[in-house]
Write a protein that holds these residues in place. Structure first.
Motif, PDB file in Angstrom:
ATOM      1  N   ASP A 267      -0.500  -0.577 -11.308  1.00  0.00           N
ATOM      2  CA  ASP A 267      -1.882  -0.216 -11.012  1.00  0.00           C
ATOM      3  C   ASP A 267      -2.025  -0.024  -9.503  1.00  0.00           C
ATOM      4  OD1 ASP A 267      -4.695  -1.188 -10.069  1.00  0.00           O
ATOM      5  OD2 ASP A 267      -4.962  -0.631 -12.176  1.00  0.00           O
ATOM      6  N   ALA A 268      -2.482   1.153  -9.086  1.00  0.00           N
ATOM      7  CA  ALA A 268      -2.527   1.483  -7.657  1.00  0.00           C
ATOM      8  C   ALA A 268      -3.405   0.516  -6.873  1.00  0.00           C
ATOM      9  CB  ALA A 268      -3.022   2.916  -7.472  1.00  0.00           C
ATOM     10  N   GLY A 269      -4.552   0.166  -7.421  1.00  0.00           N
ATOM     11  CA  GLY A 269      -5.450  -0.734  -6.712  1.00  0.00           C
ATOM     12  C   GLY A 269      -4.879  -2.130  -6.570  1.00  0.00           C
ATOM     13  N   LEU A 270      -4.257  -2.628  -7.640  1.00  0.00           N
ATOM     14  CA  LEU A 270      -3.666  -3.961  -7.581  1.00  0.00           C
ATOM     15  C   LEU A 270      -2.432  -3.980  -6.696  1.00  0.00           C
ATOM     16  CD1 LEU A 270      -4.050  -5.125 -11.292  1.00  0.00           C
ATOM     17  CD2 LEU A 270      -5.477  -5.703  -9.320  1.00  0.00           C
ATOM     18  N   ARG A 271      -1.664  -2.890  -6.710  1.00  0.00           N
ATOM     19  CA  ARG A 271      -0.508  -2.782  -5.813  1.00  0.00           C
ATOM     20  C   ARG A 271      -0.963  -2.915  -4.362  1.00  0.00           C
ATOM     21  NH1 ARG A 271       4.326   1.398  -5.040  1.00  0.00           N
ATOM     22  NH2 ARG A 271       4.437   1.291  -7.289  1.00  0.00           N
ATOM     23  N   GLU A 272      -2.011  -2.192  -4.006  1.00  0.00           N
ATOM     24  CA  GLU A 272      -2.514  -2.234  -2.635  1.00  0.00           C
ATOM     25  C   GLU A 272      -3.012  -3.635  -2.286  1.00  0.00           C
ATOM     26  OE1 GLU A 272      -3.742  -1.619   1.131  1.00  0.00           O
ATOM     27  OE2 GLU A 272      -2.419  -0.353  -0.095  1.00  0.00           O
ATOM     28  N   HIS A 273      -3.719  -4.253  -3.222  1.00  0.00           N
ATOM     29  CA  HIS A 273      -4.248  -5.599  -2.985  1.00  0.00           C
ATOM     30  C   HIS A 273      -3.108  -6.600  -2.787  1.00  0.00           C
ATOM     31  CE1 HIS A 273      -6.907  -8.988  -3.096  1.00  0.00           C
ATOM     32  NE2 HIS A 273      -6.479  -9.419  -4.268  1.00  0.00           N
ATOM     33  N   LEU A 274      -2.078  -6.502  -3.613  1.00  0.00           N
ATOM     34  CA  LEU A 274      -0.948  -7.420  -3.506  1.00  0.00           C
ATOM     35  C   LEU A 274      -0.195  -7.217  -2.198  1.00  0.00           C
ATOM     36  CD1 LEU A 274       1.007  -9.530  -4.544  1.00  0.00           C
ATOM     37  CD2 LEU A 274       2.073  -7.784  -5.976  1.00  0.00           C
ATOM     38  N   LEU A 275       0.083  -5.967  -1.842  1.00  0.00           N
ATOM     39  CA  LEU A 275       0.816  -5.706  -0.604  1.00  0.00           C
ATOM     40  C   LEU A 275       0.023  -6.155   0.619  1.00  0.00           C
ATOM     41  CD1 LEU A 275       2.436  -2.212  -1.282  1.00  0.00           C
ATOM     42  CD2 LEU A 275       3.563  -4.443  -1.208  1.00  0.00           C
ATOM     43  N   ALA A 276      -1.291  -5.975   0.577  1.00  0.00           N
ATOM     44  CA  ALA A 276      -2.121  -6.386   1.712  1.00  0.00           C
ATOM     45  C   ALA A 276      -2.018  -7.885   1.951  1.00  0.00           C
ATOM     46  CB  ALA A 276      -3.574  -5.983   1.470  1.00  0.00           C
ATOM     47  N   ARG A 277      -1.803  -8.656   0.887  1.00  0.00           N
ATOM     48  CA  ARG A 277      -1.706 -10.106   1.029  1.00  0.00           C
ATOM     49  C   ARG A 277      -0.265 -10.569   1.231  1.00  0.00           C
ATOM     50  NH1 ARG A 277      -4.938 -12.996  -3.612  1.00  0.00           N
ATOM     51  NH2 ARG A 277      -4.610 -14.762  -2.201  1.00  0.00           N
ATOM     52  N   ALA A 278       0.686  -9.873   0.622  1.00  0.00           N
ATOM     53  CA  ALA A 278       2.089 -10.295   0.718  1.00  0.00           C
ATOM     54  C   ALA A 278       2.696  -9.955   2.071  1.00  0.00           C
ATOM     55  CB  ALA A 278       2.904  -9.647  -0.398  1.00  0.00           C
TER      56      ALA A 278
ATOM     57  N   ARG B 244       5.223  -0.905   4.765  1.00  0.00           N
ATOM     58  CA  ARG B 244       4.313  -0.098   3.953  1.00  0.00           C
ATOM     59  C   ARG B 244       4.824   1.334   3.827  1.00  0.00           C
ATOM     60  NH1 ARG B 244      -0.521  -1.214   2.186  1.00  0.00           N
ATOM     61  NH2 ARG B 244      -1.487  -3.242   2.544  1.00  0.00           N
ATOM     62  N   GLY B 245       5.372   1.850   4.923  1.00  0.00           N
ATOM     63  CA  GLY B 245       5.920   3.197   4.869  1.00  0.00           C
ATOM     64  C   GLY B 245       7.080   3.309   3.902  1.00  0.00           C
ATOM     65  N   GLY B 246       7.938   2.293   3.879  1.00  0.00           N
ATOM     66  CA  GLY B 246       9.096   2.338   3.000  1.00  0.00           C
ATOM     67  C   GLY B 246       8.785   2.054   1.550  1.00  0.00           C
ATOM     68  N   LEU B 247       7.775   1.221   1.305  1.00  0.00           N
ATOM     69  CA  LEU B 247       7.489   0.787  -0.062  1.00  0.00           C
ATOM     70  C   LEU B 247       6.445   1.645  -0.764  1.00  0.00           C
ATOM     71  CD1 LEU B 247       7.314  -3.097   0.496  1.00  0.00           C
ATOM     72  CD2 LEU B 247       9.313  -1.686  -0.044  1.00  0.00           C
ATOM     73  N   ALA B 248       5.800   2.536  -0.030  1.00  0.00           N
ATOM     74  CA  ALA B 248       4.640   3.267  -0.554  1.00  0.00           C
ATOM     75  C   ALA B 248       4.935   4.009  -1.851  1.00  0.00           C
ATOM     76  CB  ALA B 248       4.118   4.237   0.502  1.00  0.00           C
ATOM     77  N   ASP B 249       6.101   4.648  -1.935  1.00  0.00           N
ATOM     78  CA  ASP B 249       6.378   5.519  -3.078  1.00  0.00           C
ATOM     79  C   ASP B 249       7.346   4.912  -4.085  1.00  0.00           C
ATOM     80  OD1 ASP B 249       4.722   7.521  -2.009  1.00  0.00           O
ATOM     81  OD2 ASP B 249       6.360   8.250  -0.734  1.00  0.00           O
ATOM     82  N   LEU B 250       7.635   3.633  -3.961  1.00  0.00           N
ATOM     83  CA  LEU B 250       8.568   3.004  -4.894  1.00  0.00           C
ATOM     84  C   LEU B 250       7.974   2.921  -6.296  1.00  0.00           C
ATOM     85  CD1 LEU B 250      10.235  -0.041  -3.095  1.00  0.00           C
ATOM     86  CD2 LEU B 250      11.213   2.199  -3.591  1.00  0.00           C
TER      87      LEU B 250
END
Length: 420
Positions: A93-104, A119-125
């Motif tokens: 889920d794009a929104g949850l991915r962003e939320h998780l990465l912002a905290r992790a 963030r640049g490297g993980l964006a399209d994984l």
């Protein structure tokens, strides 16, 4: 899955077949585990201490033994949930991915530019690959292979093998990072920094995964944020009976953590009594379940050289918490009251001091109850297993010599989600 998913409200009533754990021994229906993976390959003689391991584990053998463990659970009719699979669902889920990465990806830990690099490297994984990075970590060289050129000043003078994001090999021990107390889930405020990202993963799963949404999910989630000195790890938490929980004050769980969790549980009416047990602060006894576990309605397996320990009974009277200190010689009586039985049957194998210490180090006391009088144990705890069988306890064994080098047994590697 919607990116706007929220945790179940505290008022949600449990449904038939809902998740929940009200004691240590009712038939185990569902359990959460983590199959070890690439994160074990990050353990080296140089990194193992920082990552809280005494030894370097062999990944292939550890995976095979964990598979044997989960097959054994499945053969006993237990539903096995894999943490990685749940995390993959979250980051799809794009929104949850962003939320998780912002905290992790915490700039206070990694640096602001390093977070940009990641963030640049993980964006399209893909979701599976991202989950593997979140658990297994990523090096400078691996980040470059994803097309991101590290620009952080913290990464300019390190080698390609330097870890930009640390691995989480302790995810193997799912007992510690979350624990069900009735229909409430406490997400662990972990004592050591090497484990704190684990709790974030569990929090995201419980708040947002469809498996735990609605009336079948936790009625309330007690979080880790703002914990301060209040550390609580699930290996120290035991549901003695539906209204009484025991918590060890150990190397990993602080007295402040016990008070904070007790206050939340008692205010919520999740339990009537919290029993705090003052454990010795030693590596070999890092959690309560390394020295004792419940095996049936009246019996606890116990490490023989463990002395009687002071306990504290915490209850709520009106709007105040009240604690009563109990001397060490009353420990068994306090635990018996917690179990709701007239007296406690203590099961201690008759071993000399050397054999007892070796058996305890080999997780002999760390058994997982499948039902009253039926447990899973490592086969290497042979003397303890034979002793239990002689006293009417059914013991199911599996090979755990490699897994056990991580200092955790079957109970450590399992988070019961539903019993009864």
């Amino acid at each position: 899955m919607s990116s706007t998913g929220t945790a179940p409200t505290p008022e949600a009533a449990p449904a038939a077949g809902a998740h929940g754990v009200h004691d240590e021994i009712s038939p185990l229906r569902t359990v959460l585990v983590h199959r070890p993976g690439r994160e074990l390959e990050r353990l080296t003689p140089d990194t193992r201490e920082e990552l809280l391991f005494d030894e370097v584990l062999w990944r292939d053998r550890a995976e095979a033994q964990h598979d044997e463990f989960t097959r054994l659970l499945g053969d006993q009719g237990v539903e096995v949930l894999q943490l990685r699979d749940l995390l993959v669902d979250i980051v799809r889920d794009a929104g949850l991915r962003e939320h998780l990465l912002a905290r992790a990806l915490d700039p206070a830990v990694l640096g602001d530019i390093a977070v940009q690099d990641l963030r640049g490297g993980l964006a399209d994984l893909e979701a599976e690959a991202l989950a593997d990075v979140l658990i297994g970590g990523i090096t400078v060289g691996e980040l470059r292979s994803l097309g991101a050129e590290p620009r952080s000043i913290a990464l300019q003078r390190v080698g390609e093998e330097h870890l930009v994001l640390d691995p989480l090999p302790n995810h193997l021990f799912t007992r510690d990072t979350s624990v069900w107390i009735g229909d409430v889930v406490s997400v662990g405020a972990m004592r050591r920094s090497a484990r704190r990202r684990e709790s974030l993963h569990l929090e995201m799963v419980y708040r947002h995964h469809p498996r735990f949404a609605g009336p079948g999910g936790p009625r309330r989630l007690l979080g880790r944020d703002g914990a301060g000195a209040a550390s609580v790890e699930g290996g120290d938490v035991m549901m003695l009976s539906p209204r009484t929980v025991a918590i060890g004050m150990s190397e990993r769980t602080s007295a402040v953590g016990v008070e904070r969790l007790a206050a939340a549980l008692l205010a919520d009416d999740a339990v009537d009594r919290v029993i705090a047990i003052a454990l010795p602060h030693r590596r070999a006894m890092m959690h309560l379940d390394t020295v004792t576990t419940v095996v049936d309605e009246e019996s606890m397996l116990r490490f023989g050289p463990l002395p009687a320990l002071e306990t504290f009974e915490i209850e709520r009277l009106g709007d105040r918490l009240v604690s009563r200190a109990r001397p060490a010689d009353e420990m068994d009586a306090v635990l018996a009251r917690g179990l709701g039985v007239p007296s406690l049957r203590v099961l201690t194998p008759p071993l000399d001091a050397y054999a007892a210490a070796r058996e305890q180090w080999d997780d002999g006391c760390n058994v997982l109850a499948l039902a009253p009088g039926r447990v899973i144990a490592y086969e290497r705890a042979a003397a303890t297993n034979d002793y239990l069988r002689a006293r009417g306890v059914e013991v199911l064994e599996f090979a755990g010599d490699e897994l056990g080098r991580g200092r955790g047994g079957p109970r450590c590697m399992s988070c019961p989600v539903a019993r009864g």
